[in-house]
Design an enzyme around this catalytic site. Structure first.
Site, PDB file in Angstrom:
ATOM      1  N   CYS A 125       0.820  -1.216   0.000  1.00 50.67           N
ATOM      2  CA  CYS A 125       0.000   0.000   0.000  1.00 50.67           C
ATOM      3  C   CYS A 125       0.857   1.270   0.000  1.00 50.67           C
ATOM      4  O   CYS A 125       0.341   2.362  -0.247  1.00 50.67           O
ATOM      5  CB  CYS A 125      -0.937   0.005   1.198  1.00 50.67           C
ATOM      6  SG  CYS A 125      -2.044  -1.406   1.234  1.00 50.67           S
ATOM      7  N   HIS A 281      -2.741   7.266   2.477  1.00 51.98           N
ATOM      8  CA  HIS A 281      -3.255   5.995   1.949  1.00 51.98           C
ATOM      9  C   HIS A 281      -4.656   5.761   2.516  1.00 51.98           C
ATOM     10  O   HIS A 281      -4.893   5.938   3.716  1.00 51.98           O
ATOM     11  CB  HIS A 281      -2.298   4.861   2.333  1.00 51.98           C
ATOM     12  CG  HIS A 281      -2.893   3.502   2.147  1.00 51.98           C
ATOM     13  ND1 HIS A 281      -3.498   3.118   0.972  1.00 51.98           N
ATOM     14  CD2 HIS A 281      -2.996   2.437   2.992  1.00 51.98           C
ATOM     15  CE1 HIS A 281      -3.939   1.882   1.100  1.00 51.98           C
ATOM     16  NE2 HIS A 281      -3.652   1.452   2.313  1.00 51.98           N
ATOM     17  N   ASN A 312     -10.200   0.211   0.186  1.00 60.53           N
ATOM     18  CA  ASN A 312      -8.743   0.313   0.268  1.00 60.53           C
ATOM     19  C   ASN A 312      -8.174  -0.293  -1.010  1.00 60.53           C
ATOM     20  O   ASN A 312      -8.248  -1.505  -1.212  1.00 60.53           O
ATOM     21  CB  ASN A 312      -8.289  -0.456   1.520  1.00 60.53           C
ATOM     22  CG  ASN A 312      -6.784  -0.493   1.697  1.00 60.53           C
ATOM     23  OD1 ASN A 312      -6.018  -0.297   0.752  1.00 60.53           O
ATOM     24  ND2 ASN A 312      -6.339  -0.782   2.911  1.00 60.53           N
TER      25      ASN A 312
HETATM   26  O1  UT7 Z   1      -3.800  -1.048   3.643  1.00 57.42           O
HETATM   27  C1  UT7 Z   1      -2.851  -1.594   4.495  1.00 57.42           C
HETATM   28  C2  UT7 Z   1      -3.007  -1.124   5.874  1.00 57.42           C
HETATM   29  N1  UT7 Z   1      -4.241  -1.619   6.428  1.00 57.42           N
HETATM   30  C3  UT7 Z   1      -4.852  -0.959   7.403  1.00 57.42           C
HETATM   31  O2  UT7 Z   1      -4.414   0.095   7.793  1.00 57.42           O
HETATM   32  C4  UT7 Z   1      -6.067  -1.581   8.051  1.00 57.42           C
HETATM   33  C5  UT7 Z   1      -6.034  -1.337   9.544  1.00 57.42           C
HETATM   34  N2  UT7 Z   1      -7.079  -1.977  10.281  1.00 57.42           N
HETATM   35  C6  UT7 Z   1      -8.399  -1.634  10.191  1.00 57.42           C
HETATM   36  O3  UT7 Z   1      -8.766  -0.809   9.381  1.00 57.42           O
HETATM   37  C7  UT7 Z   1      -9.342  -2.227  11.189  1.00 57.42           C
HETATM   38  O4  UT7 Z   1      -8.617  -3.025  12.096  1.00 57.42           O
HETATM   39  C8  UT7 Z   1     -10.478  -3.082  10.570  1.00 57.42           C
HETATM   40  C9  UT7 Z   1     -11.459  -2.180   9.803  1.00 57.42           C
HETATM   41  C10 UT7 Z   1      -9.896  -4.123   9.623  1.00 57.42           C
HETATM   42  C11 UT7 Z   1     -11.270  -3.787  11.666  1.00 57.42           C
HETATM   43  O5  UT7 Z   1     -11.795  -2.830  12.577  1.00 57.42           O
HETATM   44  P1  UT7 Z   1     -11.506  -2.932  14.165  1.00 57.42           P
HETATM   45  O6  UT7 Z   1     -12.200  -1.807  14.763  1.00 57.42           O
HETATM   46  O7  UT7 Z   1     -10.022  -3.036  14.340  1.00 57.42           O
HETATM   47  O8  UT7 Z   1     -12.259  -4.278  14.533  1.00 57.42           O
HETATM   48  P2  UT7 Z   1     -11.677  -5.547  15.341  1.00 57.42           P
HETATM   49  O9  UT7 Z   1     -10.964  -6.439  14.407  1.00 57.42           O
HETATM   50  O10 UT7 Z   1     -10.988  -5.087  16.589  1.00 57.42           O
HETATM   51  O11 UT7 Z   1     -13.039  -6.244  15.760  1.00 57.42           O
HETATM   52  C12 UT7 Z   1     -13.973  -5.610  16.663  1.00 57.42           C
HETATM   53  C13 UT7 Z   1     -15.147  -6.536  16.879  1.00 57.42           C
HETATM   54  C14 UT7 Z   1     -14.734  -7.926  17.345  1.00 57.42           C
HETATM   55  O12 UT7 Z   1     -15.771  -8.394  18.184  1.00 57.42           O
HETATM   56  P3  UT7 Z   1     -15.611  -8.323  19.793  1.00 57.42           P
HETATM   57  O13 UT7 Z   1     -14.364  -9.092  20.108  1.00 57.42           O
HETATM   58  O14 UT7 Z   1     -15.482  -6.850  20.112  1.00 57.42           O
HETATM   59  O15 UT7 Z   1     -16.859  -8.936  20.283  1.00 57.42           O
HETATM   60  C15 UT7 Z   1     -14.745  -8.735  16.058  1.00 57.42           C
HETATM   61  O16 UT7 Z   1     -15.001 -10.102  16.278  1.00 57.42           O
HETATM   62  O17 UT7 Z   1     -15.869  -6.724  15.656  1.00 57.42           O
HETATM   63  C16 UT7 Z   1     -15.871  -8.115  15.286  1.00 57.42           C
HETATM   64  N3  UT7 Z   1     -15.655  -8.191  13.844  1.00 57.42           N
HETATM   65  C17 UT7 Z   1     -16.630  -8.041  12.957  1.00 57.42           C
HETATM   66  N4  UT7 Z   1     -17.958  -7.849  13.086  1.00 57.42           N
HETATM   67  C18 UT7 Z   1     -18.687  -7.725  11.966  1.00 57.42           C
HETATM   68  C19 UT7 Z   1     -14.465  -8.337  13.185  1.00 57.42           C
HETATM   69  N5  UT7 Z   1     -14.680  -8.294  11.874  1.00 57.42           N
HETATM   70  C20 UT7 Z   1     -15.993  -8.108  11.691  1.00 57.42           C
HETATM   71  C21 UT7 Z   1     -16.814  -7.967  10.554  1.00 57.42           C
HETATM   72  N6  UT7 Z   1     -18.136  -7.763  10.719  1.00 57.42           N
HETATM   73  N7  UT7 Z   1     -16.302  -7.995   9.310  1.00 57.42           N
END
Ligand code: UT7
Length: 356
Positions: A125, A281, A312
């Site tokens: 990226c 990005h 993205n």
């Molecule tokens: O391009 C290269 C660089 N990439 C990036 O910079 C991406 C960086 N990361 C992100 O943008 C974020 O981490 C994501 C958008 C991918 C995910 O968001 P998050 O706020 O970090 O969510 P998380 O993975 O911490 O998950 C939060 C909650 C969890 O549930 P609990 O443990 O709080 O009950 C997950 O199980 O959301 C749950 N979860 C989902 N729920 C619905 C994880 N993925 C999903 C999903 N739909 N797709």
């Protein structure tokens, strides 16, 4: 004749600048409702956690090279540069799924720059900002007069539609710029770096070598078959798809992007008040907003949020966002934009540019 051991070098020019920008967005718009069932998610969750409402997925004929060529031709037209004047083509991509040949020579041919030097550049990226820095060096040093820099991605080929951490995040598209000579610098010093100790936080589920047929050995002698000599073993692992430790990357990015931005501003001798645009990005709108807040950008600075309907797009995201800000009139030619790329590697690169 030169003195023994002293080589000629081209005459350096005063500076390099972006002369034109172009974009290609695939025609198929994919909304969150379409992707949510496979990942037990919802439109509401995806919008809240990433800011993404829609993204584009490329059709079979919207190949990585075809999208790159469409974006590059628009950038050349914007720049007023003839394709045959292009010396070098740099294609930043992480989704060209052939080890050989590289994609850039085909891109050069498709845009009518068939004899240009043409290379692929891999920095995920962060690839576009790396490629822009290389182009700046080539032009300022006098090695190339016109360089086409493209970020083109078909992330939909790499993403597992059933993976909750990535399926909703990525999209396809291409963005391009033309870099050429200028009297004064129009591309600031690049601030770039890597953290290879964290290479596994964004990585493929399995290496491509896992797909290779087993090598003949004493236990498994080769049984050549003329009709299908490379038949894979029955227990061949699945297609290696992209995996990401999203929260780890998120934490890294919200700290790293403002730091890289501040260093790039300082290196160019520019203060935030002088900026017209901030174009990081487009990974997640929460990262964009957190970085804009940490940089304490004044209200007049346009902040790129193309991620909301492009997703993205990895190496394509910065030029796509740049193209949108310019075409919508959110920024004027001659203004200053801070670019910051970051992603798998981990890798990052940022610089200040004068807008074309
Ligand atoms: O391009 C290269 C660089 N990439 C990036 O910079 C991406 C960086 N990361 C992100 O943008 C974020 O981490 C994501 C958008 C991918 C995910 O968001 P998050 O706020 O970090 O969510 P998380 O993975 O911490 O998950 C939060 C909650 C969890 O549930 P609990 O443990 O709080 O009950 C997950 O199980 O959301 C749950 N979860 C989902 N729920 C619905 C994880 N993925 C999903 C999903 N739909 N797709």
């Amino acid at each position: 004749m030169t003195a023994a051991g002293v080589l000629r070098a081209p005459a350096a020019v005063g500076g390099a600048r972006i002369l034109g920008v172009g974009a290609y967005r695939p025609s198929r718009v994919v909304d969150n409702h379409e992707l949510a069932p496979a990942i037990d998610s919802s439109d509401e969750w995806i919008r809240r956690r990433s800011g993404i409402a829609t993204r584009r997925f490329a059709a079979p004929d919207e190949t990585l090279v075809a999208m790159a060529a469409a974006a590059a031709l628009k950038a050349l037209a914007h720049a007023g540069v003839e394709p045959q004047s292009v010396d070098t083509v740099i294609l930043a991509t992480m989704s060209h799924l052939e080890q050989s040949p590289p994609a850039a020579p085909r891109l050069a041919r498709q845009i009518g720059a068939a004899e240009a030097g043409a290379v692929d550049l891999g920095a995920a990226c962060a690839g576009f900002c790396h490629a822009l820095a290389v182009a700046d060096g080539l032009v300022r040093s006098g090695h190339s007069r016109y360089v086409v820099v493209v970020g083109s991605e078909r992330m939909s080929d790499l993403v597992d539609p059933a993976d909750r951490g990535t399926a909703f995040l990525f999209g396809d598209g291409a963005g391009a710029v033309v870099v050429g000579p200028a009297d004064t610098p129009g591309i600031g010093p690049v601030v770039w770096g890597t953290d290879g100790a964290r290479s596994t936080v964004i990585a493929h589920s399995t290496p491509w070598t896992a797909l290779r047929p087993a090598r003949p050995s004493a236990d498994h002698p080769a049984e050549p078959r003329a009709d299908h000599p490379a038949e894979p073993p029955a227990d061949r692992p699945a297609w290696p798809t992209l995996r990401m430790d999203g929260p780890a990357v998120f934490r890294w990015a919200v700290a790293a992007v403002p730091r890289i931005g501040r260093e790039a501003l300082a290196a160019a001798g520019v203060g935030v008040a002088e900026l017209a645009a901030f174009v990081p990005h487009q990974a997640n709108v929460r990262i964009v907003d957190a970085a804009a807040h940490a940089l304490d950008l004044p209200p007049h600075v346009a902040v790129a949020r193309d991620v909301t309907d492009a997703g993205n797009t990895s190496a394509a995201s910065v030029p796509l966002a740049l193209d949108r800000l310019l075409s919508e009139g959110a920024v004027a030619p001659g203004g200053l934009a801070l670019l910051v790329g970051f992603g798998a590697g981990l890798s990052y690169a940022g610089q200040v540019v004068v807008l074309p």
